[in-house]
Design an enzyme around this catalytic site. Sequence first.
Site, short mmCIF file in Angstrom:
data_model
loop_
_atom_site.label_atom_id
_atom_site.label_comp_id
_atom_site.label_asym_id
_atom_site.label_seq_id
_atom_site.Cartn_x
_atom_site.Cartn_y
_atom_site.Cartn_z
N ARG A 235 -26.37 -8.71 33.17
CA ARG A 235 -26.48 -8.44 34.60
C ARG A 235 -27.30 -7.16 34.80
O ARG A 235 -27.14 -6.18 34.06
CB ARG A 235 -25.10 -8.25 35.24
CG ARG A 235 -24.31 -9.52 35.47
CD ARG A 235 -24.94 -10.43 36.51
NE ARG A 235 -24.17 -11.65 36.74
CZ ARG A 235 -24.39 -12.82 36.15
NH1 ARG A 235 -25.36 -12.95 35.27
NH2 ARG A 235 -23.64 -13.87 36.45
N GLU A 264 -31.84 -9.17 43.13
CA GLU A 264 -32.49 -10.43 42.74
C GLU A 264 -32.77 -11.29 43.96
O GLU A 264 -31.85 -11.48 44.77
CB GLU A 264 -31.61 -11.20 41.74
CG GLU A 264 -31.51 -10.46 40.42
CD GLU A 264 -30.64 -11.17 39.38
OE1 GLU A 264 -29.84 -12.05 39.75
OE2 GLU A 264 -30.76 -10.83 38.19
N HIS A 286 -34.20 -14.44 36.07
CA HIS A 286 -32.79 -14.87 35.92
C HIS A 286 -32.68 -16.38 35.68
O HIS A 286 -31.94 -17.08 36.39
CB HIS A 286 -31.93 -14.44 37.13
CG HIS A 286 -30.46 -14.43 36.81
ND1 HIS A 286 -29.56 -13.59 37.41
CD2 HIS A 286 -29.72 -15.16 35.93
CE1 HIS A 286 -28.35 -13.82 36.93
NE2 HIS A 286 -28.43 -14.77 36.01
N1 LIG Z 1 -28.82 -14.52 32.43
C1 LIG Z 1 -28.12 -15.64 32.54
O1 LIG Z 1 -28.65 -16.67 32.92
C2 LIG Z 1 -26.67 -15.65 32.17
C3 LIG Z 1 -25.96 -14.47 32.09
N2 LIG Z 1 -24.65 -14.49 31.71
C4 LIG Z 1 -23.95 -13.21 31.62
O2 LIG Z 1 -23.48 -13.06 30.30
C5 LIG Z 1 -22.15 -12.56 30.33
C6 LIG Z 1 -21.44 -12.97 29.06
O3 LIG Z 1 -21.26 -14.37 29.01
P1 LIG Z 1 -20.29 -15.01 27.91
O4 LIG Z 1 -20.62 -14.54 26.56
O5 LIG Z 1 -20.28 -16.46 28.16
O6 LIG Z 1 -18.90 -14.38 28.37
P2 LIG Z 1 -17.61 -14.09 27.50
O7 LIG Z 1 -16.51 -13.82 28.48
O8 LIG Z 1 -17.40 -15.15 26.48
O9 LIG Z 1 -17.95 -12.74 26.72
C7 LIG Z 1 -18.03 -11.49 27.32
C8 LIG Z 1 -17.65 -10.47 26.29
O10 LIG Z 1 -17.90 -9.17 26.84
C9 LIG Z 1 -16.95 -8.30 26.31
N3 LIG Z 1 -16.76 -7.12 27.14
C10 LIG Z 1 -16.13 -7.05 28.33
N4 LIG Z 1 -16.18 -5.78 28.80
C11 LIG Z 1 -16.84 -5.06 27.87
C12 LIG Z 1 -17.18 -3.70 27.76
N5 LIG Z 1 -16.83 -2.82 28.72
N6 LIG Z 1 -17.85 -3.28 26.67
C13 LIG Z 1 -18.17 -4.16 25.70
N7 LIG Z 1 -17.85 -5.48 25.74
C14 LIG Z 1 -17.20 -5.90 26.82
C15 LIG Z 1 -15.68 -9.12 26.19
O11 LIG Z 1 -14.98 -8.61 25.11
P3 LIG Z 1 -13.44 -8.24 25.13
O12 LIG Z 1 -12.75 -9.54 25.20
O13 LIG Z 1 -13.25 -7.51 23.90
O14 LIG Z 1 -13.24 -7.40 26.36
C16 LIG Z 1 -16.17 -10.53 25.91
O15 LIG Z 1 -16.05 -10.86 24.56
C17 LIG Z 1 -21.57 -13.15 31.63
O16 LIG Z 1 -20.50 -12.35 32.12
C18 LIG Z 1 -22.74 -13.17 32.57
O17 LIG Z 1 -22.77 -11.97 33.33
C19 LIG Z 1 -24.00 -15.65 31.38
C20 LIG Z 1 -24.67 -16.85 31.44
C21 LIG Z 1 -26.05 -16.95 31.90
O1 LIG Z 2 -23.82 -18.12 34.34
C1 LIG Z 2 -24.20 -17.00 34.74
O2 LIG Z 2 -23.46 -16.00 34.71
C2 LIG Z 2 -25.55 -16.81 35.27
O3 LIG Z 2 -25.97 -15.73 35.52
C3 LIG Z 2 -26.37 -18.00 35.59
O4 LIG Z 2 -26.18 -18.33 36.89
#
Ligand SMILES: NC(=O)C1=CN([C@@H]2O[C@H](COP(=O)(O)OP(=O)(O)OC[C@H]3O[C@@H](n4cnc5c(N)ncnc54)[C@H](OP(=O)(O)O)[C@@H]3O)[C@@H](O)[C@H]2O)C=CC1
Ligand SMILES: O=C(O)C(=O)CO
Length: 314
Positions: A235, A264, A286
């Site tokens: 993000r 955005e 994005h």
């Molecule tokens: N650009 C795009 O098109 C997309 C963007 N995204 C973004 O990617 C992010 C991650 O997706 P995804 O992997 O599926 O989500 P998950 O929930 O599987 O993973 C997120 C991870 O972030 C960790 N986390 C949370 N807070 C912190 C912190 N303060 N410092 C370090 N690590 C932290 C969590 O770890 P813990 O459990 O240890 O807290 C968790 O393992 C989404 O939240 C979204 O914002 C997702 C899909 C598409």
């Molecule tokens: O899945 C997400 O979090 C994305 O940003 C795509 O819309």
Amino acid sequence: MQAVFLDKGTFSDGIDLPAPAGVSDYVTYNDTPKDIDLIIERCKDADIIITNKVQIGADVIASLPKLKLIQLTATGMNNVDQDACNKHDVALYNVAGYAVKSVPEHTFMLMLTAMRAGIYYHQKVADGTWLANGNFCLLDIPLIDLENKTLGIIGVGTIGKRVTEIARAFGMTVLWAEHQGQAPRNEDYTAFDEVLARSDVITLHCPLNEQTQHLINQDTLAKMTKQPLIVNVARGGIVDSQALTDAINSEQIIGYASDVFEQEPITSDDPLLTFADHPRVIFSPHNAWGSESAQETLWQMLSKQVADFIDNRS
Ligand SMILES: NC(=O)C1=CN([C@@H]2O[C@H](COP(=O)(O)OP(=O)(O)OC[C@H]3O[C@@H](n4cnc5c(N)ncnc54)[C@H](OP(=O)(O)O)[C@@H]3O)[C@@H](O)[C@H]2O)C=CC1
Ligand SMILES: O=C(O)C(=O)CO
């Protein structure tokens, strides 16, 4: 039940987005501008709001007494006021794990393009610089291999773990960052500041929330001693754009590869756009999430979640 999909146009044309089972009245809009009154008007009869990125704040939620569920077409949930959902007994669902191929592959597209100055060299082929140079190759900006580099991952969830696997296949050493200020939970994790100091590339895969807002700022950038590339497909708000701009200008970091922005679509006055021609800066609009298969998977998962929700309520 009535479901109102506020921003169907965030999906590609040609992706089929039928009403989930149990939805008897399905109203769709391609786009809903940031206008609270308009959002309330469009959703006043909705039991279910479906949205990708429309901001659903406390005022909106408080004005919709029929609302039972906000179903995001996304993993990130930062555009919805979660406290207001709890207060008004509105369920909030995201779709988790749909983009486990698309986002990691996009991460490496951005990383490789920045490390190998891909857009710069494409332009030099197209504008005749290569021809004018005369030699069989042009190599005025260094190409940097991923092999033997250290990759710091901030956010080790579904996406961060897949990025880990691909990075290891490239021969990178991977460091998983513990939350800032916390001791590593086990031997798989490394302290946050140590990850900043040791990484050649830092990639962001955590959610945007109160803890991660501007996590990459002047202080944390100053701890990056290896002049890393930063990749952001998480993000925009996780990065302080002004501090990042200063860090690129002062060469504290080698470059920035990003799919996401605080505003955005990005506006023309965003300081990051001053780097549009920088050989190690690359932006995408994005769309890391949106391979066709990810969009289809997302809708299948969403349809089941919504259908189950309606089943449980009836
Ligand atoms: N650009 C795009 O098109 C997309 C963007 N995204 C973004 O990617 C992010 C991650 O997706 P995804 O992997 O599926 O989500 P998950 O929930 O599987 O993973 C997120 C991870 O972030 C960790 N986390 C949370 N807070 C912190 C912190 N303060 N410092 C370090 N690590 C932290 C969590 O770890 P813990 O459990 O240890 O807290 C968790 O393992 C989404 O939240 C979204 O914002 C997702 C899909 C598409
Ligand atoms: O899945 C997400 O979090 C994305 O940003 C795509 O819309």
